[in-house]
Write a protein that holds these residues in place. Structure first.
Motif, short mmCIF file in Angstrom:
data_model
loop_
_atom_site.label_atom_id
_atom_site.label_comp_id
_atom_site.label_asym_id
_atom_site.label_seq_id
_atom_site.Cartn_x
_atom_site.Cartn_y
_atom_site.Cartn_z
N LEU A 93 48.92 -37.49 -17.16
CA LEU A 93 47.82 -38.45 -17.25
C LEU A 93 47.08 -38.57 -15.92
O LEU A 93 45.86 -38.69 -15.90
CB LEU A 93 48.36 -39.82 -17.68
CG LEU A 93 47.32 -40.88 -18.07
CD1 LEU A 93 46.35 -40.33 -19.11
CD2 LEU A 93 48.01 -42.13 -18.59
N THR A 94 47.82 -38.50 -14.83
CA THR A 94 47.19 -38.56 -13.51
C THR A 94 46.27 -37.36 -13.30
O THR A 94 45.14 -37.50 -12.81
CB THR A 94 48.25 -38.60 -12.40
OG1 THR A 94 49.06 -39.77 -12.57
CG2 THR A 94 47.60 -38.64 -11.03
N GLU A 95 46.74 -36.16 -13.66
CA GLU A 95 45.91 -34.96 -13.54
C GLU A 95 44.67 -35.07 -14.42
O GLU A 95 43.58 -34.66 -14.03
CB GLU A 95 46.74 -33.74 -13.93
CG GLU A 95 47.85 -33.40 -12.94
CD GLU A 95 48.68 -32.22 -13.40
OE1 GLU A 95 48.47 -31.76 -14.54
OE2 GLU A 95 49.55 -31.76 -12.63
N PHE A 96 44.85 -35.59 -15.62
CA PHE A 96 43.74 -35.77 -16.56
C PHE A 96 42.68 -36.69 -15.97
O PHE A 96 41.47 -36.39 -16.00
CB PHE A 96 44.28 -36.34 -17.87
CG PHE A 96 43.24 -36.66 -18.89
CD1 PHE A 96 42.64 -35.65 -19.63
CD2 PHE A 96 42.88 -37.97 -19.15
CE1 PHE A 96 41.68 -35.94 -20.60
CE2 PHE A 96 41.93 -38.28 -20.11
CZ PHE A 96 41.33 -37.26 -20.84
N ILE A 97 43.11 -37.82 -15.40
CA ILE A 97 42.17 -38.78 -14.82
C ILE A 97 41.48 -38.20 -13.60
O ILE A 97 40.26 -38.35 -13.42
CB ILE A 97 42.90 -40.09 -14.47
CG1 ILE A 97 43.37 -40.79 -15.75
CG2 ILE A 97 42.00 -41.02 -13.66
CD1 ILE A 97 44.23 -42.01 -15.49
N ASN A 98 42.24 -37.53 -12.74
CA ASN A 98 41.65 -36.96 -11.53
C ASN A 98 40.63 -35.87 -11.85
O ASN A 98 39.62 -35.72 -11.14
CB ASN A 98 42.74 -36.39 -10.62
CG ASN A 98 43.51 -37.48 -9.89
OD1 ASN A 98 42.95 -38.54 -9.59
ND2 ASN A 98 44.77 -37.25 -9.60
N THR A 99 40.87 -35.12 -12.92
CA THR A 99 39.90 -34.11 -13.35
C THR A 99 38.59 -34.77 -13.76
O THR A 99 37.50 -34.29 -13.42
CB THR A 99 40.46 -33.29 -14.52
OG1 THR A 99 41.63 -32.59 -14.09
CG2 THR A 99 39.43 -32.27 -15.02
N LYS A 100 38.69 -35.88 -14.47
CA LYS A 100 37.49 -36.59 -14.88
C LYS A 100 36.76 -37.18 -13.67
O LYS A 100 35.52 -37.18 -13.61
CB LYS A 100 37.86 -37.70 -15.88
CG LYS A 100 38.19 -37.17 -17.27
CD LYS A 100 38.22 -38.27 -18.30
CE LYS A 100 38.35 -37.70 -19.70
NZ LYS A 100 37.17 -36.91 -20.11
N LEU A 101 37.51 -37.69 -12.71
CA LEU A 101 36.89 -38.24 -11.50
C LEU A 101 36.14 -37.15 -10.72
O LEU A 101 35.06 -37.40 -10.18
CB LEU A 101 37.95 -38.89 -10.62
CG LEU A 101 38.49 -40.24 -11.10
CD1 LEU A 101 39.69 -40.68 -10.27
CD2 LEU A 101 37.39 -41.30 -11.05
N LYS A 102 36.69 -35.95 -10.68
CA LYS A 102 36.02 -34.85 -10.00
C LYS A 102 34.70 -34.50 -10.69
O LYS A 102 33.69 -34.24 -10.03
CB LYS A 102 36.93 -33.62 -9.97
CG LYS A 102 38.12 -33.75 -9.02
CD LYS A 102 39.00 -32.50 -9.06
CE LYS A 102 40.20 -32.65 -8.14
NZ LYS A 102 41.10 -31.47 -8.21
N LYS A 103 34.71 -34.50 -12.01
CA LYS A 103 33.49 -34.22 -12.76
C LYS A 103 32.45 -35.30 -12.52
O LYS A 103 31.24 -35.01 -12.40
CB LYS A 103 33.80 -34.09 -14.25
CG LYS A 103 34.60 -32.85 -14.61
CD LYS A 103 34.85 -32.78 -16.11
CE LYS A 103 35.63 -31.52 -16.47
NZ LYS A 103 35.92 -31.45 -17.94
N LEU A 104 32.90 -36.54 -12.45
CA LEU A 104 31.97 -37.65 -12.21
C LEU A 104 31.38 -37.56 -10.80
O LEU A 104 30.19 -37.81 -10.60
CB LEU A 104 32.68 -38.98 -12.41
CG LEU A 104 33.03 -39.32 -13.87
CD1 LEU A 104 33.98 -40.51 -13.93
CD2 LEU A 104 31.76 -39.62 -14.66
N ASN A 105 32.21 -37.23 -9.84
CA ASN A 105 31.71 -37.07 -8.46
C ASN A 105 30.69 -35.93 -8.38
O ASN A 105 29.70 -36.02 -7.65
CB ASN A 105 32.88 -36.81 -7.51
CG ASN A 105 33.71 -38.06 -7.26
OD1 ASN A 105 33.18 -39.16 -7.31
ND2 ASN A 105 34.99 -37.87 -7.02
N LYS A 106 30.94 -34.87 -9.13
CA LYS A 106 29.99 -33.74 -9.17
C LYS A 106 28.67 -34.19 -9.80
O LYS A 106 27.59 -33.81 -9.34
CB LYS A 106 30.59 -32.59 -9.97
CG LYS A 106 29.72 -31.36 -10.00
CD LYS A 106 30.40 -30.21 -10.76
CE LYS A 106 29.51 -28.97 -10.79
NZ LYS A 106 30.17 -27.86 -11.53
#
Length: 274
Positions: A93-106
């Motif tokens: 779940l942490t990896e899933f959330i961090n992936t989404k945060l990276k996309k949002l930052n992009k």
């Protein structure tokens, strides 16, 4: 044009929906449908009446439409999150959330110029961004080709995404904090719950739960329930049989703890904002 639905009314209805349904997916769908209903009513009003001038058109697409649009986008993202989120534990779940945060930052990096324009309350490009006259000049997404040209400008949806993504980032960060709290292995967190009430009150609760047969379909001994509470709440229950005998000999109420428990819960239900 006169748009009657205010920010306060939209927020109040969203607040009501969130507290009416327990299922998070149902909450998201209800709010999405509510926002779609508002946008559809706006679309019909525009088709029938139009705008008095450019200023009113800018006001609608930059401000008034954003109220339901940004919430629709946000709750659509929440719906996808709840559906897609892995159920395998903290790591996944942490990896899933961090992936989404990276996309949002992009996303914010790509649209940094527009984001700065909005954050600094600039207006010199409002006619370009938020009137329909320039729909066929600026194409920021392929999806824009399929939007209603009478109800969209080149950047009104992008502004809705900016607002929704800020809310979504806040939500994701809260999820990470909750994960850290839920999966904490420190001794402090393990010993966090301690019974600070009376021995008599805990005895009332243990006997009541035993008589209610809520553990293992009633096939659990009283001493096993007492042992569980002793370990879970880090409290020495002592001789519960002796304490129970003392409860029975009380001249006034025999179960003051359980009675107070019920009264406090009913009071909370009556006074709670939820």
């Amino acid at each position: 044009m006169d748009f009657q639905i205010t920010k306060e009314e939209i927020e109040a209805e969203i607040w009501r929906i969130e507290r009416t349904f327990l299922n998070k997916l149902v909450v998201c769908r209800e709010i999405i449908n509510y926002c779609r209903m508002i946008l559809e009513s706006y679309r019909k009003e525009i088709n029938s009446g139009g705008f008095q001038d450019i200023s009113s058109e800018i006001l609608f697409f930059k401000t008034q439409k954003q109220l339901p649009l940004s919430q629709l986008i946000y709750y659509s993202k929440l719906h996808s999150f709840y559906v897609q989120a892995p159920k395998g534990g903290k790591k996944f779940l942490t990896e899933f959330i961090n992936t989404k945060l990276k996309k949002l930052n992009k996303f914010f990096l790509i649209n940094s110029e527009f984001g700065e324009y909005i954050e600094t309350n600039q207006s010199y490009l409002d006619a370009f961004y938020f009137t329909r006259e320039f729909n066929n000049i600026v194409i920021t997404e392929a999806l824009l080709h399929f939007r209603n040209p009478d109800f969209n400008t080149s950047h009104d949806f992008l502004l809705g995404e900016v607002k929704a993504n800020k809310l979504f980032i806040k939500f994701l960060k809260q999820q990470l904090q909750r994960l850290d709290s839920d999966y904490s292995d420190t001794s402090e967190s393990k010993n966090e719950l301690k019974w600070t009430g009376s021995k008599a009150g805990l005895t009332e609760l243990i006997y009541a739960l035993h008589e209610q047969k809520v553990f293992n379909n009633g096939n659990t001994d009283l001493k096993d329930i007492a042992a569980f509470f002793k370990e879970a709440f880090h409290f020495d229950t002592g001789d519960i049989y002796r304490t129970f005998s003392e409860l029975k000999s009380r001249k006034k109420s025999r179960t003051p703890f359980l009675e107070e428990l019920s009264i406090n819960l009913l009071t909370k239900m009556r006074d709670s904002d939820y």
